[in-house]
Design a protein around this motif. Structure first.
Motif, PDB file in Angstrom:
ATOM      1  N   UNK A   1      33.595  59.472  47.229  1.00  0.00           N
ATOM      2  CA  UNK A   1      34.870  59.005  46.668  1.00  0.00           C
ATOM      3  C   UNK A   1      34.638  57.788  45.777  1.00  0.00           C
ATOM      4  N   UNK A   2      35.310  57.753  44.623  1.00  0.00           N
ATOM      5  CA  UNK A   2      35.248  56.602  43.739  1.00  0.00           C
ATOM      6  C   UNK A   2      35.921  55.416  44.421  1.00  0.00           C
ATOM      7  N   UNK A   3      35.318  54.233  44.293  1.00  0.00           N
ATOM      8  CA  UNK A   3      35.903  53.068  44.937  1.00  0.00           C
ATOM      9  C   UNK A   3      35.976  51.887  43.972  1.00  0.00           C
ATOM     10  N   UNK A   4      36.862  50.950  44.283  1.00  0.00           N
ATOM     11  CA  UNK A   4      37.061  49.780  43.442  1.00  0.00           C
ATOM     12  C   UNK A   4      37.344  48.567  44.303  1.00  0.00           C
ATOM     13  N   UNK A   5      36.898  47.418  43.817  1.00  0.00           N
ATOM     14  CA  UNK A   5      37.153  46.141  44.474  1.00  0.00           C
ATOM     15  C   UNK A   5      38.134  45.339  43.620  1.00  0.00           C
ATOM     16  N   UNK A   6      39.234  44.885  44.225  1.00  0.00           N
ATOM     17  CA  UNK A   6      40.193  44.017  43.555  1.00  0.00           C
ATOM     18  C   UNK A   6      39.947  42.580  44.010  1.00  0.00           C
ATOM     19  N   UNK A   7      39.727  41.678  43.076  1.00  0.00           N
ATOM     20  CA  UNK A   7      39.535  40.261  43.385  1.00  0.00           C
ATOM     21  C   UNK A   7      40.824  39.540  42.999  1.00  0.00           C
ATOM     22  N   UNK A   8      41.586  39.099  44.013  1.00  0.00           N
ATOM     23  CA  UNK A   8      42.962  38.642  43.807  1.00  0.00           C
ATOM     24  C   UNK A   8      43.107  37.165  44.181  1.00  0.00           C
ATOM     25  N   UNK A   9      43.947  36.470  43.426  1.00  0.00           N
ATOM     26  CA  UNK A   9      44.118  35.021  43.612  1.00  0.00           C
ATOM     27  C   UNK A   9      44.941  34.670  44.839  1.00  0.00           C
ATOM     28  N   UNK A  10      44.487  33.651  45.549  1.00  0.00           N
ATOM     29  CA  UNK A  10      45.255  33.071  46.650  1.00  0.00           C
ATOM     30  C   UNK A  10      46.213  31.992  46.149  1.00  0.00           C
ATOM     31  N   UNK A  11      46.099  31.638  44.868  1.00  0.00           N
ATOM     32  CA  UNK A  11      46.918  30.578  44.292  1.00  0.00           C
ATOM     33  C   UNK A  11      48.112  31.115  43.513  1.00  0.00           C
ATOM     34  N   UNK A  12      48.209  32.442  43.394  1.00  0.00           N
ATOM     35  CA  UNK A  12      49.348  33.022  42.694  1.00  0.00           C
ATOM     36  C   UNK A  12      48.951  34.153  41.776  1.00  0.00           C
ATOM     37  N   UNK A  13      49.036  35.407  42.274  1.00  0.00           N
ATOM     38  CA  UNK A  13      48.745  36.554  41.414  1.00  0.00           C
ATOM     39  C   UNK A  13      50.042  37.083  40.814  1.00  0.00           C
ATOM     40  N   UNK A  14      49.940  37.682  39.625  1.00  0.00           N
ATOM     41  CA  UNK A  14      51.119  38.243  38.955  1.00  0.00           C
ATOM     42  C   UNK A  14      51.356  39.637  39.506  1.00  0.00           C
ATOM     43  N   UNK A  15      52.550  39.866  40.059  1.00  0.00           N
ATOM     44  CA  UNK A  15      52.833  41.088  40.804  1.00  0.00           C
ATOM     45  C   UNK A  15      52.476  42.351  40.030  1.00  0.00           C
TER      46      UNK A  15
ATOM     47  N   UNK B   1      46.990  56.482  43.532  1.00  0.00           N
ATOM     48  CA  UNK B   1      47.482  57.815  43.201  1.00  0.00           C
ATOM     49  C   UNK B   1      46.378  58.705  42.660  1.00  0.00           C
ATOM     50  N   UNK B   2      45.370  58.101  42.069  1.00  0.00           N
ATOM     51  CA  UNK B   2      44.249  58.865  41.525  1.00  0.00           C
ATOM     52  C   UNK B   2      43.168  59.134  42.569  1.00  0.00           C
ATOM     53  N   UNK B   3      43.383  58.658  43.791  1.00  0.00           N
ATOM     54  CA  UNK B   3      42.427  58.918  44.862  1.00  0.00           C
ATOM     55  C   UNK B   3      41.278  57.942  44.941  1.00  0.00           C
TER      56      UNK B   3
ATOM     57  N   UNK C   1      28.670  50.786  36.610  1.00  0.00           N
ATOM     58  CA  UNK C   1      29.852  50.005  36.946  1.00  0.00           C
ATOM     59  C   UNK C   1      30.724  49.714  35.745  1.00  0.00           C
ATOM     60  N   UNK C   2      31.939  49.251  36.039  1.00  0.00           N
ATOM     61  CA  UNK C   2      32.885  48.844  35.004  1.00  0.00           C
ATOM     62  C   UNK C   2      33.775  47.758  35.588  1.00  0.00           C
ATOM     63  N   UNK C   3      34.228  46.825  34.738  1.00  0.00           N
ATOM     64  CA  UNK C   3      35.115  45.758  35.188  1.00  0.00           C
ATOM     65  C   UNK C   3      36.391  45.783  34.363  1.00  0.00           C
ATOM     66  N   UNK C   4      37.524  45.561  35.036  1.00  0.00           N
ATOM     67  CA  UNK C   4      38.812  45.384  34.383  1.00  0.00           C
ATOM     68  C   UNK C   4      39.283  43.966  34.681  1.00  0.00           C
ATOM     69  N   UNK C   5      39.578  43.205  33.630  1.00  0.00           N
ATOM     70  CA  UNK C   5      40.015  41.820  33.774  1.00  0.00           C
ATOM     71  C   UNK C   5      41.344  41.668  33.041  1.00  0.00           C
TER      72      UNK C   5
ATOM     73  N   UNK D   1      36.194  55.723  34.349  1.00  0.00           N
ATOM     74  CA  UNK D   1      35.605  56.257  35.577  1.00  0.00           C
ATOM     75  C   UNK D   1      35.595  57.784  35.588  1.00  0.00           C
ATOM     76  N   UNK D   2      36.042  58.378  34.464  1.00  0.00           N
ATOM     77  CA  UNK D   2      36.101  59.835  34.320  1.00  0.00           C
ATOM     78  C   UNK D   2      36.995  60.479  35.379  1.00  0.00           C
ATOM     79  N   UNK D   3      38.130  59.795  35.648  1.00  0.00           N
ATOM     80  CA  UNK D   3      39.101  60.290  36.616  1.00  0.00           C
ATOM     81  C   UNK D   3      40.375  60.639  35.861  1.00  0.00           C
ATOM     82  N   UNK D   4      40.951  61.778  36.176  1.00  0.00           N
ATOM     83  CA  UNK D   4      42.177  62.194  35.523  1.00  0.00           C
ATOM     84  C   UNK D   4      43.319  61.259  35.894  1.00  0.00           C
TER      85      UNK D   4
END
Length: 230
Positions: free
Chosen positions: A1-15, A27-29, A120-124, A224-227
């Motif tokens: 299974x394709x997996x991803x790590x989200x690195x999220x702020x403890x000081x205030x992330x934008x919803x 939704x893409x699995x 790998x790939x990164x989204x910022x 990630x070559x995912x539909x």
């Protein structure tokens, strides 16, 4: 299974910038893990939950996910994570990133390794793009040098801070993302005349901010070559 790590702020992330990519990948699995600098639950920026901006229905949806999603409520510390264990690493935005994620050496390591790894790939997204101004290659060169990127623009920041660079809650913004990324050698274009702005440069995907999160998530799935979910 394709997996991803989200690195999220403890000081205030934008919803929107966290939850839209998170649910789109769900939704893409894609199997998603959430990490924060200390391993404490991330905090949502209340400004991003203004019903006048996003609508009552969306606010309710975002609050429910923030309060009930097990991954957001029981994250792992970034220091224990390795980019090689994930197909993608995602850095949602929010002003809070300027105080923790963007200054975190392990977050910088995860970004550098995700982009360097052929698999790998990164989204910022948005203010998290400021992380690029502090991330260096193994050679010592800035990771962003010579790369095409977008992110939260000065033109928007000027409408948010006061004359002393203070936010609505009184905190002084430590830096403006566009200034720092350009100083580090990034080829900056926030496409201010476009409704959305998502830029792809090799294994690095950047998104301007609110309104571009869903497109950014779809772009990541393509990388990630995912539909993309309908």
């Amino acid at each position: 299974m394709t997996n991803a790590l989200f690195v999220v702020s403890e000081e205030g992330y934008w919803a929107e910038e966290c939850i839209e990519p998170l649910t789109t990948l769900d939704e893409a699995g894609v199997d998603v893990t959430v990490a924060t600098p200390t391993g404490e639950p991330p905090v949502v920026d209340e400004v991003s939950l203004d019903p006048d901006d996003v609508g009552e229905e969306q606010v309710e949806r975002y609050r429910e996910i923030d309060e009930t999603d097990e991954r957001l409520n029981d994250p792992v510390p970034v220091a224990g994570e390795d980019a090689a264990d994930y197909d993608a690493v995602v850095f949602p935005g929010g002003h809070g990133t300027e105080w923790d994620v963007n200054q975190d050496s392990d977050a910088r390591r995860l970004l550098r390794d995700a982009v360097a790894d052929e698999d790998g790939v990164a989204l910022v997204v948005c203010h998290a793009v400021g992380l690029l101004a502090f991330t260096r290659e193994e050679s010592g060169e800035f990771l962003v040098a010579g790369r095409d990127v977008t992110g939260f623009p000065n033109a928007w920041e000027a409408d948010i801070v006061d004359e002393y660079d203070r936010l609505h809650d009184g905190r002084k913004l430590p830096y403006w993302v566009e200034d720092e990324v350009v100083a580090a050698g990034g080829n900056w274009d926030a496409e201010l005349d476009s409704e959305t702005s998502v830029t792809v440069d090799g294994d690095l995907v950047t998104a301007r901010g609110p309104g571009s999160s869903s497109e950014a998530a779809r772009t990541l799935l393509e990388a990630l070559s995912i539909e993309t979910p309908a």
